[in-house]
Design a protein around this motif. Structure first.
Motif, short mmCIF file in Angstrom:
data_model
loop_
_atom_site.label_atom_id
_atom_site.label_comp_id
_atom_site.label_asym_id
_atom_site.label_seq_id
_atom_site.Cartn_x
_atom_site.Cartn_y
_atom_site.Cartn_z
N ARG A 42 0.14 -36.97 31.17
CA ARG A 42 -1.14 -37.11 30.46
C ARG A 42 -2.31 -37.02 31.41
O ARG A 42 -3.37 -36.49 31.07
CB ARG A 42 -1.15 -38.41 29.67
N GLY A 43 -2.14 -37.54 32.62
CA GLY A 43 -3.20 -37.40 33.61
C GLY A 43 -3.43 -35.94 33.97
O GLY A 43 -4.56 -35.54 34.29
N LEU A 44 -2.39 -35.14 33.91
CA LEU A 44 -2.49 -33.70 34.18
C LEU A 44 -2.99 -32.92 32.97
O LEU A 44 -3.17 -31.70 33.05
CB LEU A 44 -1.12 -33.16 34.60
N GLY A 45 -3.24 -33.62 31.87
CA GLY A 45 -3.75 -32.96 30.66
C GLY A 45 -2.67 -32.47 29.73
O GLY A 45 -2.95 -31.75 28.77
N ASP A 46 -1.42 -32.86 29.98
CA ASP A 46 -0.28 -32.44 29.15
C ASP A 46 0.22 -33.63 28.33
O ASP A 46 0.88 -34.51 28.86
CB ASP A 46 0.83 -31.91 30.05
N SER A 47 -0.10 -33.64 27.05
CA SER A 47 0.37 -34.72 26.19
C SER A 47 1.56 -34.29 25.33
O SER A 47 2.07 -35.09 24.54
CB SER A 47 -0.77 -35.21 25.28
N LYS A 48 1.99 -33.02 25.48
CA LYS A 48 3.10 -32.53 24.66
C LYS A 48 4.46 -32.95 25.22
O LYS A 48 5.36 -33.32 24.46
CB LYS A 48 3.04 -31.00 24.55
N SER A 49 4.63 -32.84 26.53
CA SER A 49 5.93 -33.15 27.12
C SER A 49 6.42 -34.56 26.80
O SER A 49 7.58 -34.74 26.40
CB SER A 49 5.89 -32.93 28.64
N PRO A 50 5.56 -35.60 26.93
CA PRO A 50 6.02 -36.94 26.55
C PRO A 50 6.45 -37.04 25.10
O PRO A 50 7.34 -37.81 24.76
CB PRO A 50 4.79 -37.82 26.81
N MET A 51 5.82 -36.23 24.24
CA MET A 51 6.20 -36.23 22.83
C MET A 51 7.64 -35.73 22.67
O MET A 51 8.42 -36.30 21.90
CB MET A 51 5.25 -35.33 22.03
N TYR A 52 7.99 -34.68 23.40
CA TYR A 52 9.35 -34.16 23.30
C TYR A 52 10.36 -35.17 23.82
O TYR A 52 11.45 -35.35 23.24
CB TYR A 52 9.47 -32.86 24.11
N PHE A 53 10.01 -35.86 24.92
CA PHE A 53 10.94 -36.83 25.50
C PHE A 53 11.22 -37.98 24.53
O PHE A 53 12.37 -38.40 24.37
CB PHE A 53 10.38 -37.38 26.82
#
Length: 448
Positions: free
Chosen positions: A156-167
């Motif tokens: 999320r700090g890198l601007g990616d909120s999608k990957s945590p959603m998949y996990f």
């Protein structure tokens, strides 16, 4: 690759970032609710009480971890916004080393303290054994809970909120399947719920680690970045500790209210436990907006876009307050039916319907101070959130719940009003703090 969130339409930017985070939070909440729902189908009120109380303790630990990792999200976001990827790498490395070591220590301590914790929260006698089993197994899984939240904070700090959603989606599906196997198929009760939760989290972390190795983030870690540095870790904890203490105190307040309900009897305890799980689900929008405002504002502040950070705050407040009004209306119309999703016990449904009917009003107000808290965190002033939440808890939430319980021993409706009352106090403090912050930044803003 990290994503730049300092340009473009603000509404679209919030939606792009918040929607995956919202779905992640929904899945994480569903992940916890699955235990309660499935135990309610195959076990009695004692099983529901054990899982709901044990779940409260685990949720408290989780939000403390999430609060601490907020420092990671903000420091990485500012570094990315300023184009300083070497500083972002240092923040990530220090986060990994510190949190993994901390999680092992916390796990060992809490496993040793299972019995005192169960005694402290005043579990009704019928549910003591189940709560003890649930907590023991869940405490063993603390390193995996920590690993997931650390990985999510970094992305999320890198601007990616999608990957945590998949996990978390993987963990959620696995948890539901395992719960039905352990609780429904094998009849293991609360310990089966704990096993399902812990194993599902382990599966999610393993998959997320595999994904990280294959993902191009623009960040590279070496032994140098993994070595703890006082200034880097200090910056992370300066933001994270107040948030963690604040969130921890909120959960302590929830547990205290659960203790009050526990002393009223098994039905009251089960009703409050069910409603707290429902509130966790309903509050996914306000909670996700706190993290969204924090992460987006951090990148914009790092890039010198203070005006855009203020606009992000206003958009977020509009979204959360509108959502709160809609949810309040729906729950008021279908309070008993909502509680009835988790249990068929008539007494629990009646009491739960009373409690949620007054509590739900907080959904309108809580979202506002959640957004302010995220904004303050982005500026490194997370202590403001700590202050307003502590005052709200000590002055209104806990004493209000206690007095209502004593004055109305056969009705949970008055107890629920303590929550919106506390949020109103928080809003007043947040508005004052926001105006103070803007005045202190005025010379800087005028040069932008």
């Amino acid at each position: 690759m990290e994503r730049n969130l300092t340009t473009g339409n603000i509404g679209k930017t919030i939606t792009y970032f918040a929607l995956p985070y919202l779905l992640s939070y929904f899945l994480q909440t569903l992940y916890g609710m699955a235990d309660l729902f499935i135990i309610g189908q195959f076990d009695g009120v004692d099983g529901i009480t054990a899982v709901s109380n044990g779940g409260q303790v685990m949720h408290m630990l989780t939000v403390i971890i999430v609060g601490l990792t907020m420092g990671t999200t903000v420091t990485i976001g500012k570094s990315v916004g300023a184009g300083k990827l070497n500083e972002a790498s240092a923040s990530i490395g220090n986060t990994v080393t510190f949190f993994m070591g901390m999680s092992i220590v916390v796990m060992a301590v809490l496993v040793f303290l299972v019995n005192p914790i169960v005694t402290l929260i005043g579990i009704p006698a019928e549910a003591v054994a189940g709560t003890r089993q649930y907590l023991f197994v869940c405490f063993l899984g603390i390193p995996f809970i920590t690993a997931y939240n650390v990985i999510s904070a970094i992305f999320r700090g890198l601007g990616d909120s999608k990957s945590p959603m998949y996990f978390i989606a993987i963990a959620c599906v696995a948890n539901i399947v395992l719960d039905y196997v352990f609780i429904g198929g094998l009849g293991m009760g609360p310990i089966g719920a704990a096993l399902g939760t812990t194993l599902a989290q382990t599966i999610s972390v393993i998959i997320s680690l595999i994904a990280i190795r294959r993902k191009e983030t623009g960040i590279h870690l070496t032994k140098k970045e993994l070595r703890v540095k006082g200034d880097v870790l200090g910056q992370i904890l300066k933001i994270g500790i107040p948030v963690a203490v604040q969130d921890g105190c909120i959960q302590v307040a929830f547990i205290v209210i659960s203790v009050i309900a526990n002393h009223r009897g098994l039905n009251d305890a089960a009703a409050v436990g069910v409603v707290e799980k429902l509130i966790g689900m309903i509050f996914i929008v306000p909670s996700s907006m706190l993290a969204t405002v924090s992460a987006l504002s951090a990148q914009n502040i790092g890039a010198g876009r203070h005006d855009r950070a203020r606009k992000l705050l206003r958009y977020a407040i509009l979204i959360t307050s509108s959502y709160g009004i809609v949810m309040t209306i729906l729950i008021e119309l279908f309070s008993k039916q909502t509680v009835g999703i988790f249990t068929t016990d008539a007494a629990v449904i009646l009491l739960g319907g009373q409690y949620i009917s007054s509590y739900i009003i907080d959904c309108i107000f809580a979202g506002i101070h959640f957004c302010f808290t995220g904004y303050f965190c982005a500026y490194g002033k997370s202590y403001i959130g700590f202050i307003h939440n502590i005052l709200s808890i000590l002055l209104l939430r806990i004493p209000g719940s206690y007095l209502a319980s004593k004055m109305y021993p056969h009705n949970l409706f008055p107890m629920g009003f303590a929550a919106p009352a506390g949020s109103l106090l928080s809003i007043v403090i947040c508005v004052g703090a926001y105006l103070w912050l803007q005045r202190s930044m005025r010379p800087q803003n005028e040069t932008i």
